[in-house]
Structure formats: C-alpha cells, structure tokens
Design a protein around this motif. Structure first.
Motif, mmCIF file in Angstrom:
data_model
loop_
_atom_site.group_PDB
_atom_site.id
_atom_site.type_symbol
_atom_site.label_atom_id
_atom_site.label_comp_id
_atom_site.label_asym_id
_atom_site.label_seq_id
_atom_site.Cartn_x
_atom_site.Cartn_y
_atom_site.Cartn_z
ATOM 1 N N UNK A 170 -3.246 -21.321 15.434
ATOM 2 C CA UNK A 170 -2.385 -21.144 14.958
ATOM 3 C C UNK A 170 -2.431 -21.157 13.596
ATOM 4 N N UNK A 222 -4.011 -18.478 11.507
ATOM 5 C CA UNK A 222 -2.430 -17.264 11.810
ATOM 6 C C UNK A 222 -1.448 -17.628 10.473
ATOM 7 N N UNK A 223 -0.832 -19.127 10.434
ATOM 8 C CA UNK A 223 -0.043 -19.292 9.310
ATOM 9 C C UNK A 223 -0.557 -19.616 7.939
ATOM 10 N N UNK A 224 -2.203 -19.210 7.704
ATOM 11 C CA UNK A 224 -2.735 -18.690 6.534
ATOM 12 C C UNK A 224 -2.758 -17.455 5.860
ATOM 13 N N UNK A 225 -2.204 -17.019 7.302
ATOM 14 C CA UNK A 225 -2.032 -15.310 6.894
ATOM 15 C C UNK A 225 -3.117 -14.847 7.508
ATOM 16 N N UNK A 226 -4.318 -15.260 7.931
ATOM 17 C CA UNK A 226 -5.022 -14.676 8.428
ATOM 18 C C UNK A 226 -4.556 -13.653 9.600
#
Lengths: 318, 280, 545
Positions: free
Chosen positions: A218, A221-225
C-alpha cells in the motif's frame, strides 16, 4: 554474521538426513514383515527345507533384522545394491538402465511446469477477480481434483482416439527423428505438467495475493509505483519463500504422477520398475527404489527450503 | 432444503455452484449407502456377450471387457471407494487431530519430539509410502484403510497442531491456563470450538486426497483386488478399451472426478470464516 | 488570502459490509488547508480520519468507495482522476507517512532503495543525486550515521529511526502536501518526542503543507496550526489549535480534552491506608525467557508490596519487563528466583502447582479484550465458567450470578446470550474484567487493560475499576505505559526500566526533585496540551531515541 541462516540450513539438512534414515528403517521393517517366506515362494514346487535355507543365505535373508539392516545399509552406501530376487540381475544394473529415463521425464516436466504454473499463478493474483483469474483458478481446482490416470485417459481419448495426432499408450524411445521423439514425449510430459501444475498455481497465486495485501505494498502504491513495479520489485521478493515452497510441494505430486504415467504409457523408467517390483514383491528392488525416490524428493524440498531461507534478509543479514 | 435454510439463517450466501457441489456429494453418498438395492445385475455376472458395448437400455453405462454391467459395477465401486476413503479419513483425522491438539496445547518436550518425528515422516512421498506398505501387507481392505490413515494422519496432525498453537497463544486460552484449567477443558472448550471449522474443511480435502491415492493404487493394480473393483480398479480393468474410447473407461473416470471436484469446489467456496486458517 | 492547497468539499465515502450492505463512513466532510499550514485531523478509531487522509492520495482501501464531493489538491480533484494520473501525483504532489513504519517498509529491500524510490519513479533525480539528497534528509532528521544507515534493512534499525526514515522517504520528491497518519502512535513516549521534534523542524524548514492525523490532542497541539475534530465520519468542530484547546465549543471536543487529563480520583480516607495488611508481595523476583546459558532475564530482582484495597501502578516502556512481571505473578511464566507471597503465604512459582484457592484469589486481566474472550463462547458461559470452576455454581444460581456480574460492570443482562464479536471494545473489556471478578479475587493484575481503548471509553472503564475497588475492597496491580493514567489511578507507582524497578513513589511525589532520572525523563516526555511544550523542552531529552 550469517550464523542464524547457517544454523537453519544445517538444521534443515539434518532433518532431511533423519528422514532418509527413518525411511530406510521403515522400508526395511515394512518389507521385512513379509507374511510369506520369499525363499519358499521363489522355489515354488521344488521347495525343501535345505534348499530354502540355502537360498535364504544367498539372498541375505538370514540373520537378525538388525544384522540384515546394517549389512544392507552398508552395502547401499558403498553402492552395492544387491540382486533383484525376480530377475536375478544386479539391482545396480537395473537402476542404471532406468534412472536416466525417469530423470529425463521429470526434468522436462519441471522445466515446463515451473514457468507455466508460476506465470499463471502470479498473473491470476495480479488480475485478481478478472475472467483470467477465474479461469486459471477453475483450471487449477479441476486439475487438483482429478487423478493423473484420468487426465491421461482423457488426453489419450482426445489426442489419440479422436484427433489421431499421437500414438496411444505406447512409448517408443528409439524414435529416429526429433519429430518422433517429440511425439513420443508429448503425451506423458503433457499429462505430468497438467497433473503437477495445479498445486503450484494455487499456492503461488495465494502467496502473491497475500503479499499484495500488505502495508508496504500500500505504501509503495502511495509513492506512485505502478502495478508491475509493485509486483516485481516489491511483492515477488517477499513471496519467494512460499513460491519456492509451492514448487517443492508440487514435486510430491510430480513424483506420484511419474509413477502412474510411466505405468500408463509403458515408459521404461524407475517408477515402472518399482511398480513391477511391488507387483512381483521383489523386496530388495523395492527398498532401493524407495530410497532413491525419497532421496531425490528430499534433495528437492531441502533445496527449496534453503532458497527460502536465503531469500529472507532477516535471516541472512543481521 | 433444510441445509440451505440452515446456511441462510447464518447469513451465508449459498451460490448455485455450492448447491450443485453439495447435491453431487449427497448423490454419491446415497449411492454408496444404497448400492446393493440399486444395482441391476450381480457385479460378477456376464450379461452381454459383446464386451465394451456402448450405453444401451440393457447396460445403462455400457459393459466392461468381459461383458459385465458397468452401471452395477460403478455403483458397487462407489461403496468401496467412498467407504475405504471415509474410514481412512476418519481414522487419520481422529488420530492426527487428537495428537495435534494435545501437542499444540501442552507444548514442551512431547510436542517437540512428536513434531520432529512427523517432520521426518512427511518427507516421504505419499504414493511411494503406499506402494511400500502394500508391497509388504498386501492389498486387503483393512491394510488399505490402515495405510491411507498412516499416510495422512501426519498432515492432519500438523494442520491441527498449528491451528491449536495459534489459538493457544491467544489471551483467552492463557486466561484459562491462569485459572488453572486442565488440559481436557482447554482442548474441549477453548481450542476445539475455535479450530473445528478449518479442521473439518481440511479433513474434506484429506478425503479427496485419499480418494485420489486409493484410485491411483487401484489403477496400478495394487489397491482393491479383483473380482471386486473400486473406481480406480474399474478404469484399470478396462484400459484396453481406451483405444476405442469405451464407455467402460469413461464412466468410472467421470465418477471419480465428479466426487473429488465437488468436494474441492465446495470447500473452496466455503465462507471465509469457516475455511480460514487463522482464528479471528 | 492565497488559494487553499487542499479543499475537501462535502465528501462522502461509503464502505460495504461482507453481506453487501453499503453504509457511509465519511458523511459530508469539508476541510480547507492553506499552503504552508498544518491541519490536524483528530478523532477516535472509526472516526474516518485515515479514510480522508488516504482519499487525498486518491486511494480507497478495499471495501471503501468514493460516493460524492470533491477532494482537490493543488487544483486536481484526486477522487476523479484515472489511476495513472493519481500515480503520477502520488509522492510528488501529495505524499504519505504511515502509522507503522515497520509495516510500511518492505522487509526485503534495503532502506535507501525504498527512500529514493519516489525520485526514481517520477524521474525527478538520478540515482546518485537522489542518494545524496536522502543522506542530507537523514542528517536533517537527526539520524545516526546518515551516510550508511540507508544500506541497512528495515529490521536493522530502531522503531524511532524507522519512523524518521519514513518521513525522509515521503519528502524526497519535494511534495506540496505531506500526510502524516498517526506517525508516532506506535512509539514509546521518550522516542516519540525526538521524532516529533524532527518532523516539526523538517516541516518548518521546508515550509511544507501538512495534514497530521492523530488521536492524541497533546501531540497535535505541538505541531498543528488548525484542528478538525471528527467523529463517525462527521466534522464536530474546526478551528485554530489555540481555539480548540482553550475554547472548545462542541461537547465531544470537551470530552476529549477532559479524558486527556484524568482527574485524580477522590479516594475515601477509609480505604487508602486501611489496616495496611499486605495482600500481595513480590520478593526479589527474577524471571525471563530461555534456559541455561540462553536465559534472558526480563525481570531482575523486583520487589514490591501491595496493601489490601490499594492500587500499585507499574509503568515503563515497551520491553521494560512490566508484562513479564504480571505473567510471573500469575504463574504463567514461573519465576526463576524470588518469591510471590499472597496474604502472607508463598505461592508456588507455576500456576499448575497452585491450589484452586490460591488461583482464585489472584486473577489476571489482559490488554486486548479482542483476544481475551473466546469468540466461540457466549458471554454467559465466559462468565459462568469461573463460577463453576471456583465456586461449583450451576444452573439457575450460576445464571443469577452472571446477571449480577453484568450489573456490576454496567452491562445489560441480556448480554449473557451474546457472543464477544457482537460487543464493542469497551464492552468486551468490561466482560474481560467481570470474568476476573467472577472468581471473587483479592488481587487483580491489570495488564494495560485500558491501553487499546479510545480515551473516553478508557476513562469510563477506569471509573468502573475505582468504584468496584471501593465496593469490594479489591487490590490492583495496575500495569500501564501511560504515566498520566497511573498517576491518576494508583496509590503508589513503581517505575521499571530494563527489567528493574528503578523508582517508586506516591503519585503526588511524581514531580519531586529526588525522582530517578528515568522517571523524570518519562514525566517530561509526556506530551502536554500546551502548544509551546515541545519547543520548551531541552534537547537532551532526545537521548532516549
């Protein structure tokens, strides 16, 4: 620095050796509990007490169980596998003829199954809930529920009886052309791949899904991956242990599969040799085959466990 | 119907798939129970001079390599396959789960020694072990039941032990220990009710594995011995008919696959709270 | 006035239950944040604060879905972008610091690779430049050996360090908005203080806009410019930090403020010293894990005396041995040395060796009510079992007593037919406590029993405990990491550090100058509602990290 990993690996190897010892004792004990006297069986009508005793001695069937076990084990470790009771040939020769065939069959199967099943399992996990996932999962549950010989039967009916593409139930290793070899191997290998891939698909799918649910995914994901970065960089390195474990588990079903498939397709391998030995109660041959099979199997699952340990930085990098 | 009502009351959504699986299992269960009253010919009787005859009004599922009625043989085979597998499952389950729960709950040396031995034991591939046991003990039904029980008890042990260890680490069990409760109470009232769902689901899967193993053995000619034949044995007997795609090969295959598939799919689709391996 | 950086308008977010029913978890929330400001979202569990925070990154957890409203960050409505557009903004425009850095870091990758990942994903810096930037941030955040700490794996650094590394990971892409989601909640107070200070300095130096999610008003008071109080997905009150702290209008905000500073309870003089008989005594207790050479002591040479009808508070941070002490006293982990004496008679070290009567008189209550109650058993049976076990009660008599026990802990009698999963956290903890009461004990060991509860709920449970103590003459060994709770609740306080009892005192003497340095550190690390508190602390306090 790597002391914990080394300790765990040594522990794992110790358990495998223990298993092998355990198997050797168990196999020896079980096959020693023969309800009938083999020597008398072999002599049949011509049995006299003297002849039976003499035969027992040549077969190494006299002496206390412990003596027999020790002499068998020392012989085994020195490569002296004894004689086959039924064919009266050295077991080592029989094994030498058959082993390469079985190893070829298993190796080709593994080389095809692992990439096939893992890509299916991982893709199903990544596209969880999609039609692809549902199809892959349905296929896996179908294959895990059906015995190998049923898969073989269906395959033969489709490809040999209906389509007439492949020869039914016969294996001719002396094919001249590559094409012939391919045709000969197609069905045994295909059936083995199908019967051993299901476990791997299910377990690798579950492992990747579990990993994709974690907080660090998660967070990534929140790092933009994006999806593939999440899967390949973040999820898979953490799913190595369960995936490798799924491969090891499939080896067990592969082994069961090999036994059935060699019998169905009359494939001249070690498993066929063992099944024939069981049918004819050729105990020394059974003992050797059981030890070889267990040995191979243990090497594979131990290797899998060692890879799982090495993939965990908590164990290797302290 | 009452079963469906039972599920609905508990807020479980029963999908058509689940219902179908349940129906198939119920069907085979009934067949296994009532087979002697359902068969049309004695299983050894040769009713058709034509072997491998197709489906007809005389032989509903065709005839076998000797011209015997496949319908009757499959029904009686269900009795053998399901009966032996069920007996093996119950035996393996009772022994494995009992020891697993005891080891998982009391821990200590008993647990360590037993678990290490079991670890070594599960390193042996199933079919291989079955071959060795059958080679020595023969293929009588008691030996078959015993051998599948011996082969699968360790995995039942491992599963229930790990579940019991998980539950045992939870505070409500610790609280019961602190109260001074005995091992019997701990297992019966604290551990068992919290693991029974997953353990039963696992036993369902074990039953399937036993059916598969047993069929495999019979297929190799090392399981149930002629003239009796379980489903695996029926496939073996009629293998020569495979090249004509004979009904006698196809129907026993369908019988096995329908039963095992139905059980596996039913368990796969059980509500999470029953199937899930981690106690909530 | 400059245009707001964040504008949330009439936001509605819904969640779905397992049975497919949909219900609102965010119901019409509006929040505006100006550039350079730090806005705090305050609320208890279930208030929806994390859902809003994640929504600002365009992320909705499984089971949650956006319904209506706007969540504009820097002119872009995050809820209405495609997944690709959101991904392009995450880390650059908005970034996120999670509650548990230990869970947010990938265990199988080196820290540096995760810290610089944002820069690499969005191509803002090349690898070498990103690494240099990360080292610079590590230095700014006061991390030890900034050059090399990134080469370690997450499990190789401490919790406080990991939380700072998570902040570095979030800001490496120079985001306009940083969202902190309870970033210090999982830390000990003495660790929290340094992390908090590092965050504050970082935000101030970079002039970043932030949203700080927390349940702790005192922490928020140190760092936020404005506060939004949330409950059940609705805004209760909004205002500047000073307004909320000094002039709260909404009753819920006042409850939060009141629960934050528990009143020392009024204890009737009759109870306090009483006859001063000692009901539970520990003498030189040594206890720990492992055997022989591998023995690791967790409690070393701890002695204490608990008078009848009194409460002894045991405080300390995680790993100090306070829970091990409780388990040792209860006989779950036999003491390796020393004695546990109950009403003058020594107890056997192991619970198994103790008599039923001894077990009855000493009860233990655990922290997590969720796991302390058997989910497969009705409340009536959970409470009934000790009645049968210790007092041989059955049938009607047992049912009556269960009803009485439920009365005692202020729960409705029909709870006897319910299962634990049907109860709220506070209700479960009351049942958990009632089970100990059922034995009619003399001493109850309370192991962090209010720590997992929301502040308002915890305050009510503490009131109940105090009341029962007065009525039944119970003695408590009250274990907690929260010094303010212990101070308000207990008659005597024992401070544990690294397995040893380093200090003991009456609550009134907590601030006295003769206190042990560690006690002083604990006391001064406790966040105060005063917004100037953090800045007023001497730097030395950070040594705790």
């Amino acid at each position: 620095m790597h002391s914990l990993a080394v300790k765990l690996i040594l522990q794992r190897i110790a358990i495998s050796l223990l298993t092998l010892l355990f198997v050797s004792v168990a196999v020896f004990l079980i096959t020693g509990l023969l309800p009938s006297d083999l020597a008398e069986d072999l002599l049949g009508q011509a049995v006299t007490p003297e002849a039976a005793a003499a035969l027992r001695e040549t077969l190494g069937l006299d002496g206390s169980p412990l003596q027999r076990y020790v002499s068998w084990m020392t012989g085994f470790l020195q490569g002296d596998l004894g004689m086959s009771l039924v064919s009266q040939r050295p077991i080592a020769d029989l094994i030498r003829e058959r082993l390469p065939n079985s190893v070829t069959l298993a190796a080709i199967t593994m080389a095809l199954t692992i990439p096939f099943a893992l890509s299916l399992g991982i893709l199903a996990a990544v596209y969880r809930g999609s039609w692809f996932d549902r199809a892959a999962s349905a296929m896996a549950v179908l294959l895990i529920s059906i015995p190998e010989f049923v898969i073989a039967t269906v395959t033969v009916i489709i490809f040999a009886v209906w389509l007439r593409w492949l020869p039914a139930l016969s294996f001719s290793p002396d094919a001249d052309s590559i094409w012939e070899v391919l045709r000969a191997y197609a069905m045994p290998v295909g059936v083995l791949v199908l019967s051993s891939c299901s476990q791997m698909i299910r377990l690798s799918r579950a492992a990747v899904i579990d990993t994709l649910k974690t907080s660090y995914i998660e967070n990534a994901t929140l790092k933009g991956a994006r999806r593939w970065r999440l899967v390949f960089r973040h999820a898979l390195p953490n799913a190595v242990a369960p995936i490798v474990n799924s491969i090891a588990l499939s080896m067990s079903s592969l082994l069961g599969g090999v036994i059935i498939i060699e019998t169905i397709f009359n494939y001249p391998g070690l498993a066929k040799l063992m099944v024939d030995a069981v049918t004819s109660r050729d105990m020394p041959l059974i003992q050797t085959c059981a030890m070889l099979f267990t040995g191979f199997y243990l090497i594979l699952i131990t290797a899998a466990d060692i890879i799982a340990i090495l993939s965990n930085p908590r164990l290797t990098d302290r | 119907m009452t079963a469906l009502a039972f599920f609905h009351r508990r807020g479980w959504i029963v999908s058509p798939l689940t219902a179908a699986c349940f129906a198939v299992i119920l069907f085979w269960g009934t067949v296994a129970l009532l087979a002697p009253w359902l068969i049309r010919y004695p299983i050894g009787e040769i009713v058709d001079y034509d072997y491998f005859s197709p489906v007809s009004s005389l032989n509903w599922l065709g005839s076998d390599y000797m011209g015997r009625d496949m319908y009757s043989r499959i029904l009686m085979g269900a009795r053998l396959t399901i009966g032996i597998s069920l007996a093996g499952t119950v035996l393996a389950g009772v022994v494995g789960v009992a020891f697993g729960m005891i080891a998982g709950t009391i821990g200590g040396l008993f647990d360590q020694v037993l678990s290490r031995c079991i670890d070594a034991f599960v390193g042996i591939p199933n079919l291989l072990l079955a071959l060795v046991i059958v080679a020595a003990g023969g293929s009588s039904i008691p030996v078959l039941i015993l051998s599948v029980a011996v082969i699968f008890a360790p995995s039942c042990y491992r599963f229930s032990r790990s579940m019991a260890v998980n539950v045992g680490a939870m505070d409500f069990v610790v609280a019961a220990r602190a109260r001074g409760e005995g091992i019997v109470y701990l297992i019966r009232s604290e551990v068992l009710p919290n693991i029974i769902g997953p353990v039963l689901a696992d036993m369902g899967l074990t039953f399937v594995k036993i059916v598969l193993l047993l069929s495999g053995l019979s297929f190799l000619g090392l399981g149930v011995q002629p003239p009796a034949a379980d489903w695996g044995g029926l496939v073996r007997e009629n293998m020569i008919g495979l090249s004509y795609g004979a009904a006698a090969v196809v129907f026993p295959c369908i019988a096995i696959a329908s039963l095992t598939l139905a059980i596996n799919m039913l368990i796969d689709n059980l509500p999470r709270r029953i199937r899930d391996r981690s106690p909530q | 006035m400059t245009a707001p950086l964040v504008q949330i308008d009439d936001l509605h977010i819904a969640a779905e239950t397992d049975s497919g029913r949909s219900f609102g978890i965010i119901n019409g929330v509006s929040i505006t944040v100006a550039p350079g400001e730090i806005e705090a979202l305050i609320g208890e569990s279930g208030s929806g604060k994390t859902t809003i925070a994640l929504g600002l990154l365009g992320h909705f957890r499984t089971g949650c879905h956006f319904v209506s409203g706007r969540m504009v960050v820097n002119g872009k409505d995050m809820a209405r972008l495609s997944e690709a557009e959101r991904a392009a903004l995450r880390g650059r425009s908005v970034s996120y610091v999670a509650q548990s850095a230990a869970a947010a870091f990938n265990p199988s990758l080196r820290i540096i690779d995760q810290v610089i990942e944002i820069a690499l994903i969005h191509h803002t810096l090349d690898r070498a430049a990103a690494r240099a930037r990360a080292v610079e941030l590590f230095r700014d955040l006061g991390l030890p050996s900034p050059e090399t700490i990134g080469d370690r794996y997450p499990h190789q650094v401490s919790g406080g360090q990991l939380q700072r590394l998570a902040a570095a990971m979030a800001v490496i892409g120079d985001p306009m908005l940083v969202i902190f989601d309870e970033p210090t909640t999982a830390l000990d107070v003495t660790t929290q203080i340094g992390v908090l200070r590092a965050f504050k300095r970082l935000m101030r130096d970079k002039g970043m806009t932030g949203i700080y999610v927390s349940h702790d008003l005192a922490v928020v008071a140190q760092i936020a410019d404005r506060i939004t109080v949330l409950k059940n997905g609705e805004v209760q009150e909004q205002g500047t930090t000073a307004e909320i702290l000094t002039n709260a209008q909404h009753p819920y905000t006042r409850d939060l403020l009141a629960a934050f500073a528990p009143r020392p309870r009024a204890r009737p003089a009759a109870v306090a010293p009483q006859e001063q008989t000692i009901v539970l005594e520990g003498r030189n207790i040594l206890s720990g894990y492992g055997k022989g050479k591998g023995f690791i002591p967790a409690v070393r040479d701890v002695s204490f005396r608990l008078p009848r009808g009194a409460s002894l508070g045991v405080i300390g941070e995680s790993g100090c041995g306070k829970s091990t002490l409780a388990r040792t006293l209860a006989g779950l982990l036999p003491a390796s040395d020393g004695q546990v004496i109950l009403s003058g008679a020594p107890l056997p070290a192991e619970a198994r060796a103790r008599s039923k009567e001894e077990l009855r008189r000493l009860q233990i209550v655990f922290q997590l009510a969720d796991t302390a109650l058997n989910p497969a058993t009705q409340i009536g049976d959970i409470l009934g079992r000790p009645l049968t076990f210790f007092h041989g009660m059955r049938g009607r008599k047992r049912a009556d007593r269960v009803a009485e026990l439920l009365d005692m802990v202020r729960l409705p009698r029909d709870f006897a037919q319910r299962y634990p999963t049907e109860l709220s956290g506070g209700q479960k903890q009351r049942v958990n406590f009632a089970r100990a009461l059922a034995a009619e004990p003399e001493v109850i060991l309370c192991d962090e029993i209010t720590s997992a509860l929301d502040t308002v709920v915890a305050a009510a449970v503490l009131d109940l405990l105090a009341e029962l103590q007065r009525e039944l003459g119970l003695s408590y060994l009250f274990i907690s990491h929260d010094i303010s709770t212990v101070r308000a609740f207990c008659d005597e306080v024992m401070v544990m550090y690294a397995g040893e009892a380093v200090d003991r005192f009456a609550p009134a003497q907590m601030d006295a100058p003769e206190r042990h340095p560690y006690t002083r550190l604990l006391v001064s690390s406790l966040p105060q509602l005063d917004p100037g508190w953090l800045d007023s602390l001497p730097e030395v306090l950070e040594r705790g990290v």
